[in-house]
Design an enzyme around this catalytic site. Structure first.
Site, PDB file in Angstrom:
ATOM      1  N   TYR A   1       4.293  -6.270   9.972  1.00 31.47           N
ATOM      2  CA  TYR A   1       4.353  -5.167   8.778  1.00 31.47           C
ATOM      3  C   TYR A   1       5.554  -4.337   9.795  1.00 31.47           C
ATOM      4  O   TYR A   1       6.042  -4.244   8.042  1.00 31.47           O
ATOM      5  CB  TYR A   1       3.063  -4.183   9.448  1.00 31.47           C
ATOM      6  CG  TYR A   1       2.871  -3.107   7.829  1.00 31.47           C
ATOM      7  CD1 TYR A   1       2.943  -3.614   6.974  1.00 31.47           C
ATOM      8  CD2 TYR A   1       3.414  -1.722   8.976  1.00 31.47           C
ATOM      9  CE1 TYR A   1       2.481  -1.797   5.812  1.00 31.47           C
ATOM     10  CE2 TYR A   1       3.246  -0.764   7.896  1.00 31.47           C
ATOM     11  CZ  TYR A   1       2.352  -0.971   6.590  1.00 31.47           C
ATOM     12  OH  TYR A   1       2.759   0.269   5.858  1.00 31.47           O
TER      13      TYR A   1
ATOM     14  N   SER B   1       7.523   2.051   4.957  1.00 31.38           N
ATOM     15  CA  SER B   1       6.732   2.885   5.952  1.00 31.38           C
ATOM     16  C   SER B   1       7.542   3.328   7.458  1.00 31.38           C
ATOM     17  O   SER B   1       8.579   2.985   7.621  1.00 31.38           O
ATOM     18  CB  SER B   1       5.233   2.151   6.776  1.00 31.38           C
ATOM     19  OG  SER B   1       5.033   2.490   7.724  1.00 31.38           O
TER      20      SER B   1
END
Length: 256
Positions: free
Chosen positions: A156, A143
């Protein structure tokens, strides 16, 4: 010969988190390019719907990759099906969005186990089968949260940054085994996970305003990048993290 460089004919591929969103789009592209695929997910109903589209080229496995039992079940399934593996896509992922000081130890473990430990352990478990391929590929679905700060939760971001570094480490370590390792780093993509925040119009507008291409990505945008990195045409590419982000990470300050 030139056409074969842009195909995945007869490749044996595993896609975790393969029942919907980016994972399902990767399955679609892999099968269209000639691969045989094992899609893994936790929801058997979603997997069965996907299997109905590709009854001859798609295998399915309902298992939780955040658990040791789930990862061992996948390893046994690959051994049973093929005895080798050409492509492993570590796509499974989750998130809990909240301020750092508000996370519990259980939430930390859940995100880390799902996003990072699953990939590390599957790479280790499936390494012998990837080595047997003679042209193995590992793709980590990372990501942009692993490249820069975005408002999506520190745990995350930690897991995705770690995947990027794991990509570099394994690319160097396993090159002698003819295993290439790369990552893709999406920005906001229209998936069920992202829709939890993108359905807020103010948030959606803020995302688009920071994206030079002025749109949210589609699952097939990421799938195309993953497929390319696994093709013979990309045979000299390893250890890279490719941002699939509409220009977000290079935008800087660009007043309109």
């Amino acid at each position: 010969m030139a056409q074969n460089r842009w195909q995945l004919t007869d490749k044996k591929a595993v896609v975790t988190g393969g029942s919907k969103g980016i994972g399902a789009a990767i399955v679609d592209d892999f099968i269209a390019l000639g691969a045989e695929v094992l899609a893994v997910g936790r929801n058997i109903e979603d997997l069965q719907r996907l299997h109905e589209r590709y009854p001859e080229r798609l295998h399915i496995l309902a298992a939780d990759m955040s658990t040791t039992d789930g990862r061992q079940a996948l390893t046994a399934k690959v051994q049973e099906l093929w005895g080798r593996l050409d492509i492993l896509v570590n796509n499974v992922g989750t998130n809990i969005r909240k301020p750092t000081a508000d996370y519990s130890a259980e939430e930390y473990d859940f995100v880390m186990d799902t996003n990072l430990r699953s990939a590390f352990d599957l790479n280790r478990l499936l390494y012998p089968l990837l080595r047997q391929s003679g042209q193995g590929n590992i793709i980590h679905v990372s990501s942009v949260a692993g490249l820069t700060h975005v408002r999506t939760g520190s745990i995350y971001g930690m897991t995705k940054a770690a995947l990027n570094q794991l990509t570099r480490n394994l690319a160097a370590e396993w090159a002698e085994d003819s295993i290439r390792v790369n990552a893709v780093a999406p920005w906001y993509i229209s998936t069920p996970l992202a829709q939890t925040v993108l359905q807020n119009q103010e948030f959606y507008d803020a995302v688009v305003s920071r994206t030079p291409m002025r749109q949210v990505g589609k699952p097939e945008d990421v799938a195309g990048a993953v497929a390319f990195l696994c093709m013979p045409a990309a045979a000299y590419i390893t250890g890279q993290t490719l941002a699939v982000d509409g220009g977000f990470t290079i935008n800087g300050f660009h007043p309109l």
